[in-house]
Design a protein around this motif. Structure first.
Motif, mmCIF file in Angstrom:
data_model
loop_
_atom_site.group_PDB
_atom_site.id
_atom_site.type_symbol
_atom_site.label_atom_id
_atom_site.label_comp_id
_atom_site.label_asym_id
_atom_site.label_seq_id
_atom_site.Cartn_x
_atom_site.Cartn_y
_atom_site.Cartn_z
ATOM 1 N N PHE A 144 0.823 -1.209 0.000
ATOM 2 C CA PHE A 144 0.000 0.000 0.000
ATOM 3 C C PHE A 144 0.860 1.264 0.000
ATOM 4 C CE2 PHE A 144 -2.775 -3.306 1.525
ATOM 5 C CZ PHE A 144 -3.968 -3.025 0.893
ATOM 6 N N GLY A 145 2.118 1.125 -0.381
ATOM 7 C CA GLY A 145 2.987 2.289 -0.496
ATOM 8 C C GLY A 145 3.548 2.791 0.819
ATOM 9 N N LEU A 146 3.410 2.017 1.890
ATOM 10 C CA LEU A 146 3.960 2.400 3.195
ATOM 11 C C LEU A 146 5.305 1.695 3.346
ATOM 12 C CD1 LEU A 146 0.668 1.953 5.244
ATOM 13 C CD2 LEU A 146 1.565 4.065 4.269
ATOM 14 N N ILE A 147 6.315 2.239 2.675
ATOM 15 C CA ILE A 147 7.580 1.515 2.535
ATOM 16 C C ILE A 147 8.711 2.029 3.423
ATOM 17 C CG2 ILE A 147 7.065 0.737 0.196
ATOM 18 C CD1 ILE A 147 8.827 3.048 -0.819
ATOM 19 N N TRP A 148 8.518 3.136 4.130
ATOM 20 C CA TRP A 148 9.598 3.680 4.948
ATOM 21 C C TRP A 148 10.069 2.631 5.943
ATOM 22 C CZ3 TRP A 148 10.845 4.255 9.998
ATOM 23 C CH2 TRP A 148 11.930 5.079 10.293
ATOM 24 N N ASN A 149 11.382 2.575 6.145
ATOM 25 C CA ASN A 149 11.961 1.687 7.139
ATOM 26 C C ASN A 149 13.403 2.092 7.359
ATOM 27 O OD1 ASN A 149 11.773 -0.372 9.014
ATOM 28 N ND2 ASN A 149 10.905 -1.815 7.544
ATOM 29 N N THR A 150 14.028 1.507 8.335
ATOM 30 C CA THR A 150 15.447 1.704 8.572
ATOM 31 C C THR A 150 16.030 0.407 9.119
ATOM 32 O OG1 THR A 150 17.096 3.214 9.513
ATOM 33 C CG2 THR A 150 15.226 2.662 10.906
ATOM 34 N N ALA A 151 17.231 0.086 8.673
ATOM 35 C CA ALA A 151 17.902 -1.130 9.131
ATOM 36 C C ALA A 151 18.428 -0.932 10.542
ATOM 37 C CB ALA A 151 19.045 -1.478 8.183
ATOM 38 N N LEU A 152 18.441 -2.011 11.306
ATOM 39 C CA LEU A 152 18.973 -1.979 12.671
ATOM 40 C C LEU A 152 20.404 -2.504 12.667
ATOM 41 C CD1 LEU A 152 15.878 -3.455 14.525
ATOM 42 C CD2 LEU A 152 16.533 -1.052 14.355
ATOM 43 N N GLU A 153 21.243 -1.961 13.533
ATOM 44 C CA GLU A 153 22.638 -2.408 13.628
ATOM 45 C C GLU A 153 22.735 -3.884 13.965
ATOM 46 O OE1 GLU A 153 25.146 -0.108 16.197
ATOM 47 O OE2 GLU A 153 24.437 1.779 15.345
ATOM 48 N N THR A 154 21.779 -4.380 14.727
ATOM 49 C CA THR A 154 21.796 -5.781 15.164
ATOM 50 C C THR A 154 21.136 -6.715 14.158
ATOM 51 O OG1 THR A 154 19.738 -5.409 16.371
ATOM 52 C CG2 THR A 154 21.795 -5.152 17.599
ATOM 53 N N GLY A 155 20.717 -6.178 13.020
ATOM 54 C CA GLY A 155 20.023 -6.969 12.008
ATOM 55 C C GLY A 155 18.531 -6.702 12.057
ATOM 56 N N GLY A 156 17.862 -6.953 10.968
ATOM 57 C CA GLY A 156 16.431 -6.695 10.902
ATOM 58 C C GLY A 156 16.151 -5.234 10.603
ATOM 59 N N VAL A 157 14.897 -4.864 10.759
ATOM 60 C CA VAL A 157 14.449 -3.506 10.461
ATOM 61 C C VAL A 157 13.634 -2.952 11.619
ATOM 62 C CG1 VAL A 157 14.491 -3.752 7.947
ATOM 63 C CG2 VAL A 157 12.448 -4.421 9.219
ATOM 64 N N LEU A 158 13.441 -1.650 11.608
ATOM 65 C CA LEU A 158 12.714 -0.981 12.682
ATOM 66 C C LEU A 158 11.229 -1.333 12.667
ATOM 67 C CD1 LEU A 158 12.983 1.059 15.017
ATOM 68 C CD2 LEU A 158 12.426 2.852 13.365
ATOM 69 N N VAL A 159 10.609 -1.379 11.454
ATOM 70 C CA VAL A 159 9.165 -1.583 11.343
ATOM 71 C C VAL A 159 8.886 -2.826 10.507
ATOM 72 C CG1 VAL A 159 6.972 -0.550 10.640
ATOM 73 C CG2 VAL A 159 8.838 0.929 11.413
ATOM 74 N N GLY A 160 8.088 -3.741 11.042
ATOM 75 C CA GLY A 160 7.723 -4.948 10.309
ATOM 76 C C GLY A 160 6.840 -4.640 9.105
ATOM 77 N N LYS A 161 6.788 -5.581 8.161
ATOM 78 C CA LYS A 161 5.954 -5.409 6.967
ATOM 79 C C LYS A 161 4.490 -5.745 7.231
ATOM 80 C CE LYS A 161 7.313 -7.410 3.249
ATOM 81 N NZ LYS A 161 7.913 -8.101 2.106
ATOM 82 N N ASP A 162 4.239 -6.773 8.047
ATOM 83 C CA ASP A 162 2.871 -7.230 8.278
ATOM 84 C C ASP A 162 2.180 -6.376 9.325
ATOM 85 O OD1 ASP A 162 3.176 -9.293 6.456
ATOM 86 O OD2 ASP A 162 3.777 -10.740 7.990
#
Length: 174
Positions: A144-162
């Motif tokens: 739905f075009g809500l694509i903002w995110n940022t990678a975490l130093e420990t791996g993974g991302v700040l905001v989940g997709k689901d």
């Protein structure tokens, strides 16, 4: 068809999404309207249901996060002030429904299906019969075009997709 009134003071639209891959952020939309037209509220298979959510009323109990969600990084409420849902088909099995429809977030419309449960009916203190329903669905926010995110130093991302979306409504004859 009869129109049914949704009591928004006894209804809610909420969501949850993973935060930092370890916890969940939960929020609500404080202003919305839901229209239900149906021959019988106890059998929604004949119903048409529309939902209009005022995105500017998003509430995650954190003003900075809410303002970020309202920005162009996410919902861009200046350009897209509403989230809309319009039912296209409804099937029933016992007290369970599958309500499928078109969900529009920003300028993206995708089909989604809510798993809905009929919770029964009661009579309020003023003698009016009320009926309760609750449902949920899960969407991929990036579709739905809500694509903002940022990678975490420990791996993974700040905001989940689901994102899980839950709706609880109380309706009565209009």
């Amino acid at each position: 068809m009869s129109k049914w009134s949704v009591d928004t003071s006894h209804s809610s639209i909420s969501f949850q999404v993973k935060h930092m891959m370890v916890s969940k952020v939960k929020g609500t939309y404080d202003q919305f309207s839901i229209k239900v037209d149906s021959e019988s509220i106890e059998d929604l298979t004949t119903a048409t249901i529309s939902i209009d959510i005022d995105v500017a009323t998003i509430n995650t109990k954190n003003e900075d996060r809410d303002n970020h969600l309202k920005s162009a990084d996410f919902f861009d409420v200046e350009k897209y002030p509403s989230i809309k849902f319009q039912s296209t088909s409804i099937t029933k099995s016992g007290d369970q429904y599958k309500i499928t429809g078109d969900l529009t977030i920003k300028d993206m419309t995708k089909p989604v299906t809510f798993d809905v449960e009929y919770n029964g009916k009661g009579t309020n203190p003023w003698g009016v019969e009320v009926y309760g329903f609750e449902g949920e669905t899960k969407i991929d926010r990036e579709e739905f075009g809500l694509i903002w995110n940022t990678a975490l130093e420990t791996g993974g991302v700040l905001v989940g997709k689901d994102v899980k979306i839950a709706i609880e409504i109380e309706v009565n004859p209009a």
